[in-house]
Write an enzyme that holds these catalytic residues in place. Structure first.
Site, PDB file in Angstrom:
ATOM      1  N   GLY A 192      -0.795  -7.587  -2.099  1.00  0.00           N
ATOM      2  CA  GLY A 192      -0.569  -6.146  -2.173  1.00  0.00           C
ATOM      3  C   GLY A 192       0.225  -5.642  -0.977  1.00  0.00           C
ATOM      4  N   THR A 193      -0.055  -6.195   0.178  1.00  0.00           N
ATOM      5  CA  THR A 193       0.640  -5.754   1.394  1.00  0.00           C
ATOM      6  C   THR A 193       2.136  -6.019   1.284  1.00  0.00           C
ATOM      7  OG1 THR A 193      -1.345  -6.208   2.677  1.00  0.00           O
ATOM      8  CG2 THR A 193       0.715  -6.035   3.905  1.00  0.00           C
ATOM      9  N   GLN A 218      -6.248  -0.787  -6.328  1.00  0.00           N
ATOM     10  CA  GLN A 218      -7.660  -0.616  -6.699  1.00  0.00           C
ATOM     11  C   GLN A 218      -7.852  -0.152  -8.134  1.00  0.00           C
ATOM     12  OE1 GLN A 218     -10.176  -1.709  -5.160  1.00  0.00           O
ATOM     13  NE2 GLN A 218      -9.399  -2.094  -3.103  1.00  0.00           N
ATOM     14  N   SER A 272      -2.472  -6.216  -6.309  1.00  0.00           N
ATOM     15  CA  SER A 272      -2.788  -7.514  -5.727  1.00  0.00           C
ATOM     16  C   SER A 272      -3.736  -8.285  -6.640  1.00  0.00           C
ATOM     17  CB  SER A 272      -3.478  -7.251  -4.388  1.00  0.00           C
ATOM     18  OG  SER A 272      -3.812  -8.454  -3.775  1.00  0.00           O
ATOM     19  N   GLY A 273      -3.526  -9.588  -6.765  1.00  0.00           N
ATOM     20  CA  GLY A 273      -4.323 -10.387  -7.689  1.00  0.00           C
ATOM     21  C   GLY A 273      -5.798 -10.486  -7.345  1.00  0.00           C
ATOM     22  N   HIS A 274      -6.099 -10.578  -6.043  1.00  0.00           N
ATOM     23  CA  HIS A 274      -7.492 -10.905  -5.696  1.00  0.00           C
ATOM     24  C   HIS A 274      -8.482  -9.766  -5.894  1.00  0.00           C
ATOM     25  CE1 HIS A 274      -7.878  -9.192  -1.491  1.00  0.00           C
ATOM     26  NE2 HIS A 274      -6.578  -9.172  -1.620  1.00  0.00           N
ATOM     27  N   THR A 281       9.896 -19.860  -3.206  1.00  0.00           N
ATOM     28  CA  THR A 281       9.412 -20.636  -4.361  1.00  0.00           C
ATOM     29  C   THR A 281       8.139 -20.002  -4.905  1.00  0.00           C
ATOM     30  OG1 THR A 281      10.397 -22.623  -3.466  1.00  0.00           O
ATOM     31  CG2 THR A 281       8.654 -22.937  -5.100  1.00  0.00           C
ATOM     32  N   CYS A 285     -14.347  -1.669  13.601  1.00  0.00           N
ATOM     33  CA  CYS A 285     -14.794  -1.916  14.964  1.00  0.00           C
ATOM     34  C   CYS A 285     -13.562  -2.079  15.851  1.00  0.00           C
ATOM     35  CB  CYS A 285     -15.636  -3.178  15.012  1.00  0.00           C
ATOM     36  SG  CYS A 285     -16.474  -3.349  16.576  1.00  0.00           S
TER      37      CYS A 285
HETATM   38  C1  LIG Z   1      -5.423   0.122  -1.838  1.00  0.00           C
HETATM   39  C2  LIG Z   1      -5.038  -1.199  -1.268  1.00  0.00           C
HETATM   40  N1  LIG Z   1      -3.742  -1.467  -1.037  1.00  0.00           N
HETATM   41  C3  LIG Z   1      -3.346  -2.650  -0.531  1.00  0.00           C
HETATM   42  C4  LIG Z   1      -4.255  -3.630  -0.203  1.00  0.00           C
HETATM   43  C5  LIG Z   1      -3.773  -4.903   0.382  1.00  0.00           C
HETATM   44  O1  LIG Z   1      -3.800  -5.942  -0.540  1.00  0.00           O
HETATM   45  P1  LIG Z   1      -3.693  -7.469  -0.045  1.00  0.00           P
HETATM   46  O2  LIG Z   1      -4.980  -7.798   0.596  1.00  0.00           O
HETATM   47  O3  LIG Z   1      -3.445  -8.247  -1.288  1.00  0.00           O
HETATM   48  O4  LIG Z   1      -2.531  -7.537   0.887  1.00  0.00           O
HETATM   49  C6  LIG Z   1      -5.617  -3.394  -0.426  1.00  0.00           C
HETATM   50  C7  LIG Z   1      -6.633  -4.401  -0.043  1.00  0.00           C
HETATM   51  O5  LIG Z   1      -7.727  -4.077   0.306  1.00  0.00           O
HETATM   52  C8  LIG Z   1      -6.011  -2.151  -0.980  1.00  0.00           C
HETATM   53  O6  LIG Z   1      -7.303  -1.881  -1.212  1.00  0.00           O
END
Ligand SMILES: Cc1ncc(COP(=O)(O)O)c(C=O)c1O
Length: 410
Positions: free
Chosen positions: A73-74, A182, A204-206, A242, A329
């Site tokens: 996602g990042t 989300q 994001s997949g996870h 790749t 923290c």
């Molecule tokens: C709203 C949102 N955007 C982006 C991310 C980042 O995703 P990733 O961990 O796959 O980089 C997250 C992960 O917690 C998220 O909750």
């Protein structure tokens, strides 16, 4: 610990067994590079394209060419924002919100450091955005607006359909990005029918039972956007590197499974409402963050007054319960999250935040166990809290910050 109760699904999710099964052949016998010319590479190549169709379907995309695979996602968010700016070099202004994930907020800060102007929109006590603030924030040279589909800490949803429409009505050249990390897989999304004004969408997949290390970026056809990661010709020259074939296959499969589980949305929502009701009945001085807003079916963010979220997590951990707090923290001090600060949750409550996020694998027994152990945990933390003592001994009138989960005077 024999049984782990996992209530932190907004942080990550378990890989669905069917997903694991679908992806394993691409780590074993079908390991070939999809770009290679020999026959064996056709399997992985076709599998990536099948996954692209599956992702396109969960998003309601008009064409599979609008779907790019990334590493997370990042990366997708970085690619969306930087790609929008690079393709629209005459525009130097970006709009986002105060409650975005760091994967957008920190990108926005970097964008500012590079000489662009960034407007960060506030939210109200419930985590909601005022559309008038958005309209006022738009400038002649606004390049991109980035507003998340739902917040990862509170689950508060943003009305992306109307917000993106307002932006396009003001200036059709402004690109609209939404971080749907989300929501994808939790709520039905249809970019063609419901979100025609969204140009860029990321996830994001996870977060939806696919493995870590894979994400997706939707770029609507015809949108002025330039690749972020350059190098090889993969993804039709729009995302070099790749392909992570196995994880991409897993993501595609996870998308298909998620679509089949949308029906469980109401069930999840009901479980969370029951949890909130029971916790309120058993524990005094608790707030549900964003209660008045539309929220994700799988997320509840509590704020327990006069305790530290980290203390709650530590105690839950001893019971085998995984959850998270809204605190980060930083340098030895426990600072409430930027999201709760932006919502102006009172200091005494924001510190005691606890996020419970479930998935289709969460059982009623998991919620029941949480409801069973939490009252004692909060009570014993409060016994040690000097703030709780002060609160108890304070004159009744005006002592409570909350009235029925609302701020006084609201
Ligand atoms: C709203 C949102 N955007 C982006 C991310 C980042 O995703 P990733 O961990 O796959 O980089 C997250 C992960 O917690 C998220 O909750």
């Amino acid at each position: 610990m024999d049984h782990v109760i996992y209530l932190d699904n907004n942080a990550t999710t378990q890989v669905a067994p069917e997903v694991l099964e679908a992806l394993l052949p691409f780590l074993r016998e079908s390991f070939f590079n999809p770009s290679s010319s020999y026959d064996q590479a056709r399997g992985p190549r076709d599998a990536v394209e099948r996954a692209r169709e599956q992702v396109g379907r969960i998003l309601g995309a008009g064409s599979t060419t609008e779907v790019l695979f990334t590493s997370c996602g990042t990366e997708s968010n970085n690619a969306a924002l930087w790609g929008a700016l690079r393709a629209n070099a005459d525009r130097r202004h970006v709009v986002t919100t105060a409650v975005e994930h760091p994967a957008v907020i920190e990108v926005a800060k970097e964008i500012e450091r590079q000489g662009y102007r960034v407007t960060v929109l506030p939210v109200d006590h419930q985590g909601r955005l005022d559309p008038r603030d958005l309209v006022h924030a738009l400038e002649k040279d606004t390049a991109v607006v980035s507003i998340m589909h739902a917040n990862n800490e509170t689950g508060v949803q943003f009305p992306i359909a109307s917000l993106s429409r307002v932006v396009k009505e003001t200036d059709p050249r402004i690109l609209f990005h939404t971080d749907a990390t989300q929501t994808t897989g939790k709520l039905p999304i249809d970019l063609q029918r419901d979100l025609p004004h969204v140009d860029l969408l990321t996830f994001s997949g996870h977060k939806l039972h696919a493995p870590k290390g894979v994400g997706a970026l939707f770029v609507r056809r015809g949108v002025r956007w330039r690749p972020y990661l350059v190098g090889g010709h993969q993804e039709r020259g729009r995302r070099a590197g790749t392909e992570n074939v196995a994880s991409i296959v897993g993501l595609g499969h996870a998308c298909d499974l998620a679509r089949r589980h949308y029906f469980a949305e109401e069930q999840l929502r009901a479980q969370h409402r029951r949890l909130e009701k029971e916790i309120r009945e058993r524990i005094p001085n608790v707030l549900v963050n964003g209660e008045g807003a539309e929220r994700l079916p799988n997320t509840t963010s509590f704020a327990f007054e006069y305790v530290e979220g980290e203390g709650i997590l530590f105690a839950l951990n001893q019971h085998g319960i995984c959850a998270s707090s809204g605190s980060a923290c930083t340098s030895g001090s426990l600072d409430p999250s930027h999201v709760l600060k932006a919502m102006q949750i009172p200091f005494t409550a924001a510190h005691g935040s606890l996020r419970i996020s479930s998935s289709r694998y969460t059982t009623t027994a998991d919620f029941d166990r949480l409801t069973e152990v939490l009252p004692d945990i909060i009570a014993s933390l409060r016994r040690m809290s000097p703030y709780w003592d002060q609160h108890k001994n304070a004159p009744k009138e005006g002592a409570d910050v909350f009235v029925q989960g609302k701020y006084r005077g609201e």
